[in-house]
Write an enzyme that holds these catalytic residues in place. Structure first.
Site, short mmCIF file in Angstrom:
data_model
loop_
_atom_site.label_atom_id
_atom_site.label_comp_id
_atom_site.label_asym_id
_atom_site.label_seq_id
_atom_site.Cartn_x
_atom_site.Cartn_y
_atom_site.Cartn_z
N LYS A 82 0.97 -1.03 0.03
CA LYS A 82 0.03 -0.06 -0.10
C LYS A 82 1.02 1.33 -0.08
O LYS A 82 0.59 2.30 -0.79
CB LYS A 82 -1.04 0.12 1.18
CG LYS A 82 -1.98 -1.18 1.16
CD LYS A 82 -2.78 -1.15 2.43
CE LYS A 82 -2.28 -1.14 3.69
NZ LYS A 82 -1.76 -2.72 3.80
N THR A 83 1.90 1.40 0.89
CA THR A 83 2.81 2.30 0.81
C THR A 83 3.52 2.72 -0.41
O THR A 83 3.67 3.73 -0.99
CB THR A 83 3.85 2.32 2.07
OG1 THR A 83 3.17 2.28 3.03
CG2 THR A 83 4.62 3.55 2.04
N ASP A 127 -1.85 6.51 6.10
CA ASP A 127 -1.92 5.21 6.62
C ASP A 127 -2.56 4.97 7.86
O ASP A 127 -2.78 5.85 8.75
CB ASP A 127 -0.31 4.87 6.80
CG ASP A 127 -0.19 3.19 6.77
OD1 ASP A 127 -1.17 2.62 6.39
OD2 ASP A 127 0.78 2.92 7.43
#
Length: 362
Positions: A82-83, A127
């Protein structure tokens, strides 16, 4: 190849997270290595084919219009990329990126300070967005939709709302628990994607690419051995690769073969299915102390000397996904596969399915 190790500390990166097996060995140097290994664009990104194709259309269309990309929500387990995808979004749009996390935003003022300093077109990566405070969450609604926030000055009847215009920006939210996001927030994202666990072939591609960048020789069967123990997660695959590399350099000739990988991962207590010390401790306690269950979560946690949350959030998801443990209204129970995996013979009354014939037996 996709991994999230350089993200700001969140619940996923905390001690006892899903990649705890090798976390003690992964120091600051390892984090820097993983940052260097990150893919820089969608063409380098391995796996998540559908997400990658959809995201490519979104970004290419935005560039063609000369507009800011829509807000993006990425959900999925830790370590799936995701990052990395958020950084790729910024790179593909030619925009800077700012990284923060939900737990770091406890007040609306914290969010207002971040939003007011954004540049036009900048990507804001948030996040664990589901852990943001409710006041900040409500402020984010207007910021995402109208690119404006109202800053409240004063208290009580004399309080004044000062509207603050924001430059167009792209919010990339990441969450491991999409179900905790309120619908008004989820609906404001123009593109949502769920990250799936990786298959063995995809993980082998990740490992071969990483090995090339790390200048370590890995044979096909060695990569397959590591991939099979990586729990479907690129982050874990890369960390295991680095530990196997260390073993190969010290105990072998530097080449990672299946035998070398198996011996190395045995040293780090990662078995053939990817279970580590905590996973096996949970299963062992469940089988030997409680006869396969059912047993309450708190009791099971005490038996293995861990916090309840650690067992529930760290060990259980993988054990359930592997079909070794099941959750029932009466408590946790072991499946027949758990007895087989640990080489144990279930008691006679449980031979048909850990004593849970309604679930696993006739």
């Amino acid at each position: 190849m996709n991994w999230d190790d350089t993200a700001p500390p969140t619940e996923d990166a905390a001690p006892g997270g899903p990649d705890r097996l090798v976390g003690a060995a992964a120091d600051g140097e390892d984090t820097a290595v993983e940052a260097a290994l990150r893919p820089k664009d969608l063409a380098e990104f391995v796996g998540q084919e559908r997400v990658r194709e959809q995201l490519d259309l979104v970004l290419r269309a935005a560039r063609a219009r000369g507009a800011t990309a829509d807000h993006v929500l990425l959900s999925g387990a830790p370590g799936l990329g995701k990052t990395t995808l958020s950084m790729i979004i910024a790179a593909e749009m030619g925009a800077p990126i700012r990284i923060t996390s939900g737990p770091a935003i406890q007040h609306a003022g914290d969010l207002a300070a971040i939003l007011s300093s954004l540049q036009e077109g900048e990507v804001l990566f948030l996040d664990e967005i589901h852990r943001m405070s409710r006041p900040a969450e409500e402020m984010l609604y207007m910021a995402m939709e109208d690119f404006r926030v109202d800053v409240i000055v004063g208290k009580g009847p004399g309080a004044t709302a000062i509207p603050l215009e924001l430059p167009p920006f792209t919010l990339v939210g990441a969450t491991t628990r999409a179900g905790l996001l309120p619908p008004p927030l989820r609906d404001r994202f123009g593109f949502t994607a769920h990250m799936e666990f990786y298959g063995p072939d995809e993980l082998q591609r990740v490992i071969h690419r990483s090995a090339g960048l790390l200048e370590v020789e890995v044979e096909a069967d060695g990569a397959a051995e590591i991939a099979g123990r990586s729990r479907g997660t690129p982050r874990i695959a890369n960390r295991l690769l680095r530990r196997v590399r260390d073993y190969a350099q010290v105990k072998a000739d530097g080449v990672i073969t299946r035998e070398v990988a198996a011996r190395a991962l045995g040293v780090y207590e990662v078995d053939a299915r990817g279970l580590d010390r905590l996973d096996r401790a949970v299963l062992t306690a469940l089988l030997k102390l409680f006869g396969g269950g059912p047993v309450g979560l708190s009791t099971l946690a005490v038996a293995v000397g861990e916090e309840r949350e650690t067992v529930e959030e760290v060990a259980e998801p993988f054990l359930v996904r592997e079909g070794l443990l099941a959750r029932t209204p009466r408590g946790r129970i072991a499946t027949p596969a758990a007895w087989t995996h640990l080489g144990l013979v279930p008691p006679q009354h449980q031979a048909g399915g850990s004593g849970q014939q309604g679930l696993f037996g006739p």
